[in-house]
Design a protein around this motif. Structure first.
Motif, PDB file in Angstrom:
ATOM      1  N   ALA A   9     -19.579  -3.247 -22.377  1.00 23.71           N
ATOM      2  CA  ALA A   9     -20.540  -3.808 -23.303  1.00 23.71           C
ATOM      3  C   ALA A   9     -21.961  -3.717 -22.811  1.00 23.71           C
ATOM      4  O   ALA A   9     -22.886  -4.044 -23.533  1.00 23.71           O
ATOM      5  CB  ALA A   9     -20.207  -5.259 -23.604  1.00 23.71           C
ATOM      6  N   THR A  10     -22.190  -3.274 -21.578  1.00 20.42           N
ATOM      7  CA  THR A  10     -23.557  -3.031 -21.133  1.00 20.42           C
ATOM      8  C   THR A  10     -24.089  -1.729 -21.685  1.00 20.42           C
ATOM      9  O   THR A  10     -25.283  -1.471 -21.617  1.00 20.42           O
ATOM     10  CB  THR A  10     -23.647  -2.953 -19.600  1.00 20.42           C
ATOM     11  N   VAL A  11     -23.226  -0.897 -22.228  1.00 19.34           N
ATOM     12  CA  VAL A  11     -23.640   0.433 -22.662  1.00 19.34           C
ATOM     13  C   VAL A  11     -24.776   0.388 -23.671  1.00 19.34           C
ATOM     14  O   VAL A  11     -25.761   1.116 -23.536  1.00 19.34           O
ATOM     15  CB  VAL A  11     -22.436   1.217 -23.231  1.00 19.34           C
ATOM     16  N   PRO A  12     -24.704  -0.441 -24.734  1.00 18.16           N
ATOM     17  CA  PRO A  12     -25.810  -0.454 -25.688  1.00 18.16           C
ATOM     18  C   PRO A  12     -27.137  -0.789 -25.048  1.00 18.16           C
ATOM     19  O   PRO A  12     -28.168  -0.231 -25.402  1.00 18.16           O
ATOM     20  CB  PRO A  12     -25.384  -1.534 -26.694  1.00 18.16           C
ATOM     21  N   VAL A  13     -27.148  -1.718 -24.078  1.00 19.03           N
ATOM     22  CA  VAL A  13     -28.396  -2.099 -23.433  1.00 19.03           C
ATOM     23  C   VAL A  13     -28.949  -0.954 -22.607  1.00 19.03           C
ATOM     24  O   VAL A  13     -30.145  -0.674 -22.608  1.00 19.03           O
ATOM     25  CB  VAL A  13     -28.181  -3.342 -22.546  1.00 19.03           C
ATOM     26  N   CYS A  20     -37.690  -1.271 -32.577  1.00 15.06           N
ATOM     27  CA  CYS A  20     -38.514  -2.458 -32.753  1.00 15.06           C
ATOM     28  C   CYS A  20     -37.752  -3.612 -33.379  1.00 15.06           C
ATOM     29  O   CYS A  20     -38.350  -4.606 -33.757  1.00 15.06           O
ATOM     30  CB  CYS A  20     -39.734  -2.114 -33.604  1.00 15.06           C
ATOM     31  N   ILE A  21     -36.437  -3.490 -33.541  1.00 16.29           N
ATOM     32  CA  ILE A  21     -35.610  -4.603 -33.977  1.00 16.29           C
ATOM     33  C   ILE A  21     -35.058  -5.282 -32.730  1.00 16.29           C
ATOM     34  O   ILE A  21     -34.431  -4.637 -31.891  1.00 16.29           O
ATOM     35  CB  ILE A  21     -34.443  -4.133 -34.872  1.00 16.29           C
ATOM     36  N   VAL A  22     -35.309  -6.574 -32.587  1.00 13.95           N
ATOM     37  CA  VAL A  22     -34.805  -7.323 -31.441  1.00 13.95           C
ATOM     38  C   VAL A  22     -33.954  -8.472 -31.955  1.00 13.95           C
ATOM     39  O   VAL A  22     -34.093  -8.907 -33.102  1.00 13.95           O
ATOM     40  CB  VAL A  22     -35.950  -7.845 -30.549  1.00 13.95           C
ATOM     41  N   ARG A  23     -33.065  -8.990 -31.095  1.00 15.44           N
ATOM     42  CA  ARG A  23     -32.130 -10.019 -31.531  1.00 15.44           C
ATOM     43  C   ARG A  23     -31.461 -10.653 -30.327  1.00 15.44           C
ATOM     44  O   ARG A  23     -31.512 -10.131 -29.211  1.00 15.44           O
ATOM     45  CB  ARG A  23     -31.060  -9.397 -32.424  1.00 15.44           C
ATOM     46  N   ASP A 159     -38.117  -1.701 -15.836  1.00 16.31           N
ATOM     47  CA  ASP A 159     -38.939  -2.754 -16.432  1.00 16.31           C
ATOM     48  C   ASP A 159     -38.701  -2.839 -17.932  1.00 16.31           C
ATOM     49  O   ASP A 159     -38.679  -3.931 -18.513  1.00 16.31           O
ATOM     50  CB  ASP A 159     -40.420  -2.493 -16.152  1.00 16.31           C
ATOM     51  N   ALA A 160     -38.518  -1.675 -18.583  1.00 14.45           N
ATOM     52  CA  ALA A 160     -38.245  -1.660 -20.022  1.00 14.45           C
ATOM     53  C   ALA A 160     -36.912  -2.334 -20.315  1.00 14.45           C
ATOM     54  O   ALA A 160     -36.770  -3.065 -21.301  1.00 14.45           O
ATOM     55  CB  ALA A 160     -38.252  -0.225 -20.541  1.00 14.45           C
ATOM     56  N   LEU A 161     -35.913  -2.089 -19.459  1.00 13.31           N
ATOM     57  CA  LEU A 161     -34.616  -2.738 -19.619  1.00 13.31           C
ATOM     58  C   LEU A 161     -34.745  -4.245 -19.465  1.00 13.31           C
ATOM     59  O   LEU A 161     -34.211  -5.018 -20.264  1.00 13.31           O
ATOM     60  CB  LEU A 161     -33.637  -2.181 -18.584  1.00 13.31           C
ATOM     61  N   ARG A 162     -35.484  -4.683 -18.445  1.00 14.22           N
ATOM     62  CA  ARG A 162     -35.668  -6.115 -18.224  1.00 14.22           C
ATOM     63  C   ARG A 162     -36.403  -6.754 -19.403  1.00 14.22           C
ATOM     64  O   ARG A 162     -36.052  -7.847 -19.850  1.00 14.22           O
ATOM     65  CB  ARG A 162     -36.449  -6.345 -16.925  1.00 14.22           C
ATOM     66  N   ASP A 167     -36.598 -10.008 -24.513  1.00 19.77           N
ATOM     67  CA  ASP A 167     -36.907 -10.122 -25.940  1.00 19.77           C
ATOM     68  C   ASP A 167     -35.730 -10.681 -26.735  1.00 19.77           C
ATOM     69  O   ASP A 167     -35.921 -11.281 -27.793  1.00 19.77           O
ATOM     70  CB  ASP A 167     -37.295  -8.753 -26.508  1.00 19.77           C
ATOM     71  N   GLY A 168     -34.521 -10.462 -26.250  1.00 18.41           N
ATOM     72  CA  GLY A 168     -33.345 -10.962 -26.948  1.00 18.41           C
ATOM     73  C   GLY A 168     -32.220 -11.230 -25.970  1.00 18.41           C
ATOM     74  O   GLY A 168     -31.943 -10.421 -25.089  1.00 18.41           O
ATOM     75  N   ILE A 169     -31.591 -12.388 -26.086  1.00 15.80           N
ATOM     76  CA  ILE A 169     -30.459 -12.721 -25.223  1.00 15.80           C
ATOM     77  C   ILE A 169     -29.318 -11.747 -25.495  1.00 15.80           C
ATOM     78  O   ILE A 169     -29.002 -11.446 -26.645  1.00 15.80           O
ATOM     79  CB  ILE A 169     -29.990 -14.161 -25.482  1.00 15.80           C
ATOM     80  N   SER A 170     -28.689 -11.253 -24.447  1.00 16.89           N
ATOM     81  CA  SER A 170     -27.546 -10.357 -24.600  1.00 16.89           C
ATOM     82  C   SER A 170     -26.489 -10.756 -23.576  1.00 16.89           C
ATOM     83  O   SER A 170     -26.684 -10.594 -22.371  1.00 16.89           O
ATOM     84  CB  SER A 170     -27.968  -8.900 -24.384  1.00 16.89           C
ATOM     85  N   GLU A 171     -25.378 -11.310 -24.060  1.00 14.05           N
ATOM     86  CA  GLU A 171     -24.297 -11.744 -23.185  1.00 14.05           C
ATOM     87  C   GLU A 171     -22.991 -11.100 -23.633  1.00 14.05           C
ATOM     88  O   GLU A 171     -22.751 -10.931 -24.830  1.00 14.05           O
ATOM     89  CB  GLU A 171     -24.142 -13.271 -23.215  1.00 14.05           C
ATOM     90  N   THR A 172     -22.156 -10.763 -22.662  1.00 10.80           N
ATOM     91  CA  THR A 172     -20.878 -10.130 -22.955  1.00 10.80           C
ATOM     92  C   THR A 172     -19.765 -10.846 -22.207  1.00 10.80           C
ATOM     93  O   THR A 172     -19.847 -11.030 -20.989  1.00 10.80           O
ATOM     94  CB  THR A 172     -20.893  -8.649 -22.530  1.00 10.80           C
TER      95      THR A 172
END
Length: 222
Positions: A9-13, A20-23, A159-162, A167-172
């Motif tokens: 599930a880290t693949v999308p990140v 420009c869509i964040v969530r 830095d872009a990944l961080r 910008d949006g919480i991402s937990e798996t």
């Protein structure tokens, strides 16, 4: 070539650092003893980083693609041989909220869902599910781009990944059916040992340190 192993599930990140869509996104992958899995993705606070008419247009495009099941997540599931069980809005007006429930029918489908051939300028990912008697193991090998394109491993890329994670919480979470987790690296295991949370922050630290790491999850089924 440096390699790094981590969960699917880290693949999308790792692969999608533009847009420009964040969530905020919570993904739960529930794996059966035979490798079949149910995928539930809950998204909230979906918004555009643009403003004015540009934001309205981008959000309208996102809403249309979700309703048509044309966005990338649907394509990944279908290409893996998975089935979309349900996809629905929780909040249909900005900031949006929605969810996707999909079923991956076997271990092969699970592996395909978590794999991607990135080519020369993207991360390549290979997911493996292993079953040996009552023992199960899930791991993914993530290979950075070739050295000929070092920008993908540069400090600016990290830095872009961080920033994307900020910008949006991402937990798996990886949950097991009739399983007890016996070993893990790169995860925080729940007290009941039936599920584990991917340690995304630690993976970013490893990228910054330019080190090799091999996160994995092992469990025993009853």
């Amino acid at each position: 070539m440096r390699t790094m192993r981590c969960l699917a599930a880290t693949v999308p990140v790792l692969l999608i650092l533009s847009g420009c869509i964040v969530r905020d996104e919570l993904t739960t992958l529930t794996i059966c003893p035979d490798g079949a899995a149910d995928l539930v993705i809950l998204r909230s606070n979906i918004r555009s980083t643009k403003s004015g008419d540009a934001a309205d247009q981008e959000l309208a495009k996102y809403r249309r693609k979700f309703e048509e099941q044309g966005e990338q997540q649907f394509t990944r599931i279908e290409d893996a041989g998975g089935e979309i069980v349900e996809a629905a809005w929780i909040r249909r007006h900005p900031p949006f909220s929605n969810f996707i429930h999909a079923h991956l029918p076997d271990a092969s489908s699970l592996e395909r869902y978590g794999s991607s051939d990135g080519g020369e300028d993207q991360w390549s990912v290979a997911t493996r599910f292993q079953a040996d008697g009552s023992q199960r193991r899930l791991e993914i090998e993530i290979t950075p781009p070739e050295a000929s394109n070092p920008s993908m491993c540069s400090s600016s890329h990290r830095d872009a990944l961080r920033q994307r994670l900020a910008d949006g919480i991402s937990e798996t979470r990886i949950a097991t059916v009739e399983g007890t987790i016996t070993a893990a690296h790169g995860f925080t295991v729940a007290d009941d040992k039936q599920s584990a949370l991917l340690a995304t922050g630690r993976i970013i630290e490893i990228l910054e340190e330019n080190e090799q790491v091999e996160p994995f999850l092992e469990w025993a089924v009853e």
